[in-house]
Design a protein around this motif. Structure first.
Motif, short mmCIF file in Angstrom:
data_model
loop_
_atom_site.label_atom_id
_atom_site.label_comp_id
_atom_site.label_asym_id
_atom_site.label_seq_id
_atom_site.Cartn_x
_atom_site.Cartn_y
_atom_site.Cartn_z
N VAL A 85 -48.70 -40.91 -32.68
CA VAL A 85 -48.33 -39.52 -32.43
C VAL A 85 -46.80 -39.42 -32.40
O VAL A 85 -46.15 -40.30 -31.83
N PRO A 86 -46.19 -38.39 -32.99
CA PRO A 86 -44.75 -38.21 -32.85
C PRO A 86 -44.39 -37.89 -31.40
O PRO A 86 -45.21 -37.37 -30.65
N PHE A 87 -43.15 -38.19 -31.02
CA PHE A 87 -42.77 -37.98 -29.63
C PHE A 87 -42.65 -36.50 -29.28
O PHE A 87 -42.64 -36.13 -28.10
N VAL A 88 -42.56 -35.63 -30.29
CA VAL A 88 -42.59 -34.19 -30.06
C VAL A 88 -43.84 -33.64 -30.74
O VAL A 88 -43.97 -33.73 -31.96
N CYS A 89 -44.74 -33.09 -29.96
CA CYS A 89 -45.97 -32.50 -30.51
C CYS A 89 -45.76 -31.00 -30.69
O CYS A 89 -45.44 -30.29 -29.73
#
Length: 283
Positions: A85-89
């Motif tokens: 998962v990217p660190f900014v959702c």
């Protein structure tokens, strides 16, 4: 489940038991198989991030694992998928998300900041069909855990913003997580990399490792003047009388040598680790 928490900013983290989260209708719960430690986790623990409002708090945002549960509205992600998962959702619906810029989504949610993070057995993620990325079998969990934060940051700086091309020179000032990722991304794009790190012993060790792996010259430049001279010297040896267009990526490094290296020679790409006291001087 097990989780690492802290009860207040700057207070010692400890291992405890927490309830396993349940997914929102559009979300997913991921069983964490690997998680990284980022400087941003330290900033959050020190109280520097206003997104952390609920204490006790579980940090962690660099992770990979296996989908354990999905919400009723999820259509793409499935239980059992190997994912990161990217660190900014992002929300997945706004103009920024549609343009591929979820990192500036006005409705973003960050694990380990806006809510409990990956220093736990399980972590809940919103908008799973938009944010969860399925992993190829060849990518291990520990490698994938580094992709969503440090590598995503470096890749955007080198490839999207700097638009580095084969044969160009790239100076990376500061060889922390993002800096090392920038070196690898730049080299994968055919650039000649010149790296600088704080501390002479650390710098020598990393230069030796880099030269052995890449067979490219590495600048030994632990001080400001040395940084400037080494960057220009290596670029000169590589490219002849005039250095090629150069890209500079700033990690956790002083601003002055970067600006001096940059004068009249290339483009300046500033990474997220620049301190609050950083200044850009125009001449």
């Amino acid at each position: 489940m097990r989780a690492v928490v802290y009860d207040g900013f700057g207070r010692p983290p400890y291992l405890t038991q927490r309830e396993v989260p349940t997914p929102r209708p559009h979300g997913a719960v991921i069983k964490v198989q690997a998680t990284g430690l980022c400087r941003s986790d330290w900033h959050g623990w020190q109280g520097h991030d206003s997104d952390i409002t609920d204490l006790p708090h579980t940090p962690g945002h660099e992770f990979a694992g296996v989908v354990a549960a999905v919400g009723s509205d999820v259509r793409i992600v499935s239980v059992g998928d190997r994912v990161t998962v990217p660190f900014v959702c992002g929300c997945g619906q706004c103009r920024d998300c549609a343009a591929g810029n979820a990192q500036v989504c006005k409705f973003q949610w960050q694990p380990g900041f806006n809510g409990p993070g990956s220093f736990a057995d399980y972590v809940a993620i919103p908008n799973a069909d938009f944010n969860v990325v399925t992993l190829p079998d060849a990518v291990s969990f520990d490698v994938a855990a580094s992709l969503g934060c440090r590598f995503a940051t470096a890749y955007r700086a080198v490839a999207h913003v700097g638009r580095v091309q084969p044969g160009q020179s790239v100076a990376v000032l500061g060889c922390g997580g993002v800096g090392l990722a920038a070196i690898m991304v730049a080299k994968s794009r055919g650039a000649q990399v010149i790296a600088e790190a704080a501390g002479e012993l650390r710098l020598k060790a990393r230069c030796i490792e880099f030269e052995q792996a890449s067979r490219q010259p590495c600048a030994l430049a632990p001080h400001d003047r040395g940084t400037v001279a080494a960057v220009r010297s290596v670029a000169h040896r590589q490219n002849g009388e005039r250095p090629s267009r150069q890209e500079f990526f700033l990690g956790n490094a002083p601003m002055r040598p970067l600006v001096l290296c940059h004068q009249n020679d290339g483009d300046l790409v500033i990474g997220p680790a620049a301190g609050a006291d950083a200044r850009i001087l125009a001449h």
